[in-house]
Design an enzyme around this catalytic site. Structure first.
Site, PDB file in Angstrom:
ATOM      1  N   TRP A  86      -1.106  50.832  -5.160  1.00 12.41           N
ATOM      2  CA  TRP A  86      -2.400  50.649  -6.102  1.00 12.41           C
ATOM      3  C   TRP A  86      -3.876  51.511  -5.732  1.00 12.41           C
ATOM      4  O   TRP A  86      -4.151  52.174  -6.295  1.00 12.41           O
ATOM      5  CB  TRP A  86      -2.452  49.595  -6.812  1.00 12.41           C
ATOM      6  CG  TRP A  86      -3.524  49.220  -7.837  1.00 12.41           C
ATOM      7  CD1 TRP A  86      -4.105  48.070  -8.184  1.00 12.41           C
ATOM      8  CD2 TRP A  86      -3.558  50.012  -8.938  1.00 12.41           C
ATOM      9  NE1 TRP A  86      -4.973  48.203  -9.262  1.00 12.41           N
ATOM     10  CE2 TRP A  86      -4.661  49.479  -9.888  1.00 12.41           C
ATOM     11  CE3 TRP A  86      -3.339  51.288  -9.349  1.00 12.41           C
ATOM     12  CZ2 TRP A  86      -5.095  50.078 -11.035  1.00 12.41           C
ATOM     13  CZ3 TRP A  86      -3.586  51.763 -10.455  1.00 12.41           C
ATOM     14  CH2 TRP A  86      -4.677  51.346 -11.197  1.00 12.41           C
TER      15      TRP A  86
ATOM     16  N   SER B 279      -1.096  49.267 -15.740  1.00 14.98           N
ATOM     17  CA  SER B 279      -1.090  50.643 -14.871  1.00 14.98           C
ATOM     18  C   SER B 279      -0.332  50.701 -13.622  1.00 14.98           C
ATOM     19  O   SER B 279      -0.687  50.133 -12.957  1.00 14.98           O
ATOM     20  CB  SER B 279      -2.823  50.716 -14.528  1.00 14.98           C
ATOM     21  OG  SER B 279      -3.218  49.299 -13.858  1.00 14.98           O
TER      22      SER B 279
ATOM     23  N   ALA C 157       1.059  52.233 -10.559  1.00 14.13           N
ATOM     24  CA  ALA C 157       0.439  53.172  -9.654  1.00 14.13           C
ATOM     25  C   ALA C 157       1.097  54.494  -9.504  1.00 14.13           C
ATOM     26  O   ALA C 157       0.400  55.495  -9.610  1.00 14.13           O
ATOM     27  CB  ALA C 157       0.514  52.507  -7.932  1.00 14.13           C
TER      28      ALA C 157
ATOM     29  N   LYS D 206       0.452  37.454 -16.027  1.00 21.12           N
ATOM     30  CA  LYS D 206       1.280  38.454 -16.810  1.00 21.12           C
ATOM     31  C   LYS D 206       2.655  38.791 -15.702  1.00 21.12           C
ATOM     32  O   LYS D 206       3.755  38.889 -15.974  1.00 21.12           O
ATOM     33  CB  LYS D 206       1.143  39.633 -17.124  1.00 21.12           C
ATOM     34  CG  LYS D 206       0.011  40.433 -16.007  1.00 21.12           C
ATOM     35  CD  LYS D 206       0.892  41.449 -15.330  1.00 21.12           C
ATOM     36  CE  LYS D 206       0.185  42.279 -14.370  1.00 21.12           C
ATOM     37  NZ  LYS D 206       0.902  43.406 -13.382  1.00 21.12           N
TER      38      LYS D 206
ATOM     39  N   ASP E 225      -0.721  44.852 -20.409  1.00 18.79           N
ATOM     40  CA  ASP E 225      -0.325  44.614 -18.959  1.00 18.79           C
ATOM     41  C   ASP E 225       1.082  43.868 -18.963  1.00 18.79           C
ATOM     42  O   ASP E 225       1.694  43.919 -18.407  1.00 18.79           O
ATOM     43  CB  ASP E 225      -1.343  43.819 -18.155  1.00 18.79           C
ATOM     44  CG  ASP E 225      -1.375  44.421 -16.796  1.00 18.79           C
ATOM     45  OD1 ASP E 225      -0.256  45.239 -16.274  1.00 18.79           O
ATOM     46  OD2 ASP E 225      -1.969  44.111 -15.845  1.00 18.79           O
TER      47      ASP E 225
ATOM     48  N   THR F 153       4.634  45.208 -17.592  1.00 21.92           N
ATOM     49  CA  THR F 153       5.305  44.390 -16.515  1.00 21.92           C
ATOM     50  C   THR F 153       6.457  43.964 -16.588  1.00 21.92           C
ATOM     51  O   THR F 153       7.323  43.814 -15.927  1.00 21.92           O
ATOM     52  CB  THR F 153       4.137  43.617 -16.015  1.00 21.92           C
ATOM     53  OG1 THR F 153       2.987  44.145 -16.019  1.00 21.92           O
ATOM     54  CG2 THR F 153       4.545  43.441 -14.398  1.00 21.92           C
TER      55      THR F 153
ATOM     56  N   VAL G 205       4.336  44.066  -2.337  1.00 16.14           N
ATOM     57  CA  VAL G 205       4.015  42.857  -2.736  1.00 16.14           C
ATOM     58  C   VAL G 205       4.157  42.610  -4.123  1.00 16.14           C
ATOM     59  O   VAL G 205       3.938  43.429  -5.015  1.00 16.14           O
ATOM     60  CB  VAL G 205       2.604  42.521  -2.550  1.00 16.14           C
ATOM     61  CG1 VAL G 205       2.014  40.973  -3.237  1.00 16.14           C
ATOM     62  CG2 VAL G 205       2.046  42.425  -0.888  1.00 16.14           C
TER      63      VAL G 205
END
Length: 337
Positions: A12, A141, A143, A194, A247, A251, A283
């Site tokens: 990111w 978003s 990456a 989220k 988001d 996700t 992560v």
């Protein structure tokens, strides 16, 4: 030309640095906490471990020097994993100065303190005798898509709307659109929570429990996320926006989501330690956020049944199918509860 430093060279952080560099009117620096990682990025001109396939322009400065990265920057973007944010800030605050603006692009809740990321940064700044403004960048978003210049819309939140507008203008590009908000609490909690729901969504997919279950989970997930955000002082409408519902949907359904992938593998029967090892240093913030979110919820007297079951799965090894059964057999109630 603005001087912007991105603190953290994961996927990111690298994507943000690429987006800012590709605008062509900023001096952008990407900081890595390890000298060997910075050297590899500088020589390869590619983040082969975290974001392969996206060349790093020669105009993007790369460094592991704390002073070089921080002292001359006008805007600092913090993109370190949540568990390392506090020690990273302690390392870098000696080089910060009045007039700088900080943007947190880390999504999480700190263990034990149950603080949001801007609160952690703010506390570290106070301890260093600094009073710098801190905002949050959040929204749907991935990456890889931001790095590839695909159309993306996110939210930038500051308590001071003037600063939100400043960062909006500095970060927006033909492929990245920023909307402003002054609800830091809602924006940050939406982005953190989220990830917990996404692990659960992946788990349903791994168990092949159908699309109905995922739609129901997303809907009830936004309900409990909103309950907590409002109890913490956020606004309900924020959770219906980019940093909340937007988001969450991405996700929970996107194949690029690491949190969803962790849940998917849990649903297939793999054990959590094995799954985390397979991430190879990447992560999945939802794993750590689950227990912290539950701690925050209990301190505010908020019921979060999905998060409670995820904590039992992640921390106590509860069987996912048993968790789904317990959720489905909860006492029936009106939808608005």
């Amino acid at each position: 030309m603005s001087r912007i430093t991105v603190l953290g060279s994961g996927a990111w952080g690298t994507a943000i640095a690429l987006s800012l560099t590709n605008r062509g009117d900023h001096q952008v620096t990407l900081w890595s906490h390890r000298a060997e990682a910075a050297a590899a990025l500088a020589s390869d001109r590619e983040n082969r471990h975290f974001l392969p396939g996206f060349p790093l322009p020669e105009s993007l400065r790369i460094t592991a020097s704390d002073e070089e990265a921080v002292s001359d920057a006008e805007i600092l973007v913090c993109v370190t994993p949540s568990e390392f944010l506090r020690p990273t800030m302690a390392r870098l605050t000696p080089y910060m100065r009045d007039g700088q603006v900080l943007v947190s692009a880390t999504k999480g809740i700190e263990d034990h303190s149950f603080m949001r990321m801007t609160e952690v940064i703010g506390e570290c700044l106070t301890e260093a005798g600094l009073g710098l403004p801190v905002g949050a960048l959040s929204g749907p978003s991935f990456a890889q898509e931001v790095a590839g210049g695909m159309p993306t819309a996110v939210t930038i939140a500051f308590a001071d709307p003037t600063l939100a507008t400043l960062v909006q203008h500095e970060f927006s590009s033909p492929s990245l659109r920023l909307y402003t908000n002054d609800d830091l609490i809602g924006v940050e909690l939406g982005g953190a929570l989220k990830n917990v729901i996404a692990i659960a969504a992946g788990m349903l997919a791994g168990m092949e429990l159908g699309l109905n279950s995922v739609a129901g989970l997303i809907t009830r997930g936004i309900a409990e996320t909103t309950r907590l955000a409002v109890a913490a002082g956020g606004r309900r409408e924020t959770l219906g926006g980019l940093s909340g519902l937007g988001d969450l949907v991405l996700t929970c359904t996107g194949s690029l989501s690491r949190n969803r992938m962790v849940g998917y593998e849990l649903g297939r029967g793999r054990k959590l330690p094995e799954i985390l090892t397979s991430l190879d240093g990447k992560v999945a913030e939802g794993v750590r956020t689950t227990l912290a979110a539950l701690g925050l919820a209990r301190s505010l007297g908020v019921e979060m049944p999905i998060t409670e079951q995820m904590e039992l799965i992640l921390d106590e090894g509860k069987d996912p199918r048993e968790a789904i059964r317990d959720l489905m057999q909860r006492p029936i109630r009106p939808e608005e509860d």
